[in-house]
Design a protein around this motif. Sequence first.
Motif, short mmCIF file in Angstrom:
data_model
loop_
_atom_site.label_atom_id
_atom_site.label_comp_id
_atom_site.label_asym_id
_atom_site.label_seq_id
_atom_site.Cartn_x
_atom_site.Cartn_y
_atom_site.Cartn_z
N PRO A 161 -5.85 -5.19 -2.82
CA PRO A 161 -5.07 -6.41 -2.59
C PRO A 161 -3.65 -6.12 -2.10
O PRO A 161 -2.94 -7.05 -1.71
N ALA A 162 -3.24 -4.84 -2.12
CA ALA A 162 -1.90 -4.46 -1.65
C ALA A 162 -2.01 -3.32 -0.65
O ALA A 162 -2.77 -2.36 -0.86
N LEU A 163 -1.25 -3.43 0.43
CA LEU A 163 -1.22 -2.39 1.46
C LEU A 163 0.25 -2.07 1.77
O LEU A 163 1.04 -2.98 2.04
N VAL A 164 0.58 -0.80 1.76
CA VAL A 164 1.96 -0.37 2.02
C VAL A 164 2.00 0.41 3.33
O VAL A 164 1.30 1.43 3.48
N ILE A 165 2.81 -0.06 4.28
CA ILE A 165 3.00 0.65 5.54
C ILE A 165 4.14 1.64 5.34
O ILE A 165 5.31 1.25 5.22
N ALA A 166 3.80 2.92 5.29
CA ALA A 166 4.79 3.98 5.07
C ALA A 166 4.58 5.09 6.10
O ALA A 166 4.75 6.27 5.79
N THR A 167 4.19 4.69 7.30
CA THR A 167 3.82 5.67 8.33
C THR A 167 4.98 6.12 9.19
O THR A 167 4.79 6.85 10.16
N GLY A 168 6.21 5.69 8.87
CA GLY A 168 7.37 6.18 9.60
C GLY A 168 7.49 5.60 10.99
O GLY A 168 6.87 4.60 11.34
N GLY A 169 8.32 6.27 11.81
CA GLY A 169 8.51 5.88 13.19
C GLY A 169 8.00 6.95 14.13
O GLY A 169 7.41 7.94 13.69
#
Length: 392
Positions: free
Chosen positions: A155-163
């Motif tokens: 139910p939760a998704l974290v976008i931590a893929t940088g630039g």
Amino acid sequence: MAKHIYDAIVLGAGGAGLMCAATAGQRGRRVLLLDHAAAPGRKILISGGGRCNFTNLGVAPERFLSANPHFAKSALSRYSAQDFIALVDRYGIAWHEKTLGQLFCDGSAKQIVDMLRTECEAGAVEMALGAPVTDVGHADGMFRVAHGGRTVQAPALVIATGGPSIPKLGATGIAYDLARRFGLRVIEPRPALVPLTLSGEEALFRSLSGVSAAVVTRCGKAAFREAALFTHRGLSGPAILQISSYWYPGKAIGIDFLPEREPGWLLAAKRDRPRANVQQILAATMPDRLAAALAERLNLPGKVADQRDRALAAAEQRLSDWPFHPNGTEGFAKAEVTVGGIATAGLSSRTMAARTVPGLYAVGEAVDVTGWLGGYNFQWAWASGRAAGEAI
């Protein structure tokens, strides 16, 4: 709980992703941390010459760039540089302070990665590395992520893929693709903390490749006092990397080559050293090759005693704010970080959650928050990752 269902899926095992996953995991959440790289923390490992400039004693919101300069305040205040230092100390990692509040490991950056991995283990975080994310969907309150031949849900998704900075480490713009897919706006990303290139008449300075000098660089209201380095393509060094974050195509930057000198110093030199020429006077406080190049461009041949006071005053002014007109940067390949990213207007500054997509979060470099050179961007990674990890 079903095998492929988690409380949260974190995309990206860099600094922000590791911190977020560890924080959520230690709060009892079932967390899956995904990355296409075979090992976590690749940017951490190469940072600071392999010793990881992991934070800065001078962290303050005004030392971060964003379309919303207030956005970073909440996360940075709730997880400070001292908080991360306490974590480092708890693991017995020796560190030292360099110039301008920069903190480095005495040993290896690997110690920071190992620490964060151990923190994830303490939260029973499951890591799935070495395979790309091939699809991300959202329906019925659940995010579905295809990765490594299986589909997982949470139910939760974290976008931590940088630039996209440092693509040789596998950096991509996937964060922006995901943000747009979920209706979040993206501030146009551009390279930051990056060398600037010169062309035309200014390209003559390439003859100074390898020469470094302590200067003040300026662009708009921003100013930095550090070393600048001439390269075969243009300008680099800490002072240039810092000012590059504020530079846009078409803008000029100014360099004060003699920041220690008080106004009127060249006229004083005319009285004190009348038989010397401008090059000789400059060479007393800067590298010989730089003194020769600047003196040639000032075009004041002969002894200073023979120069008009007006001409010397004009030369002094030019040396204090020498204009350069970069024609570009060395791009994301040489950029340490990215300016721009997922617009903060669509995120909560307290939790890093998307305002319009329940359960979606964005942290770290993926977000439109960019720090100065010297550990600031890592502190943003720790603080924003922590904020999301506490909210999941």
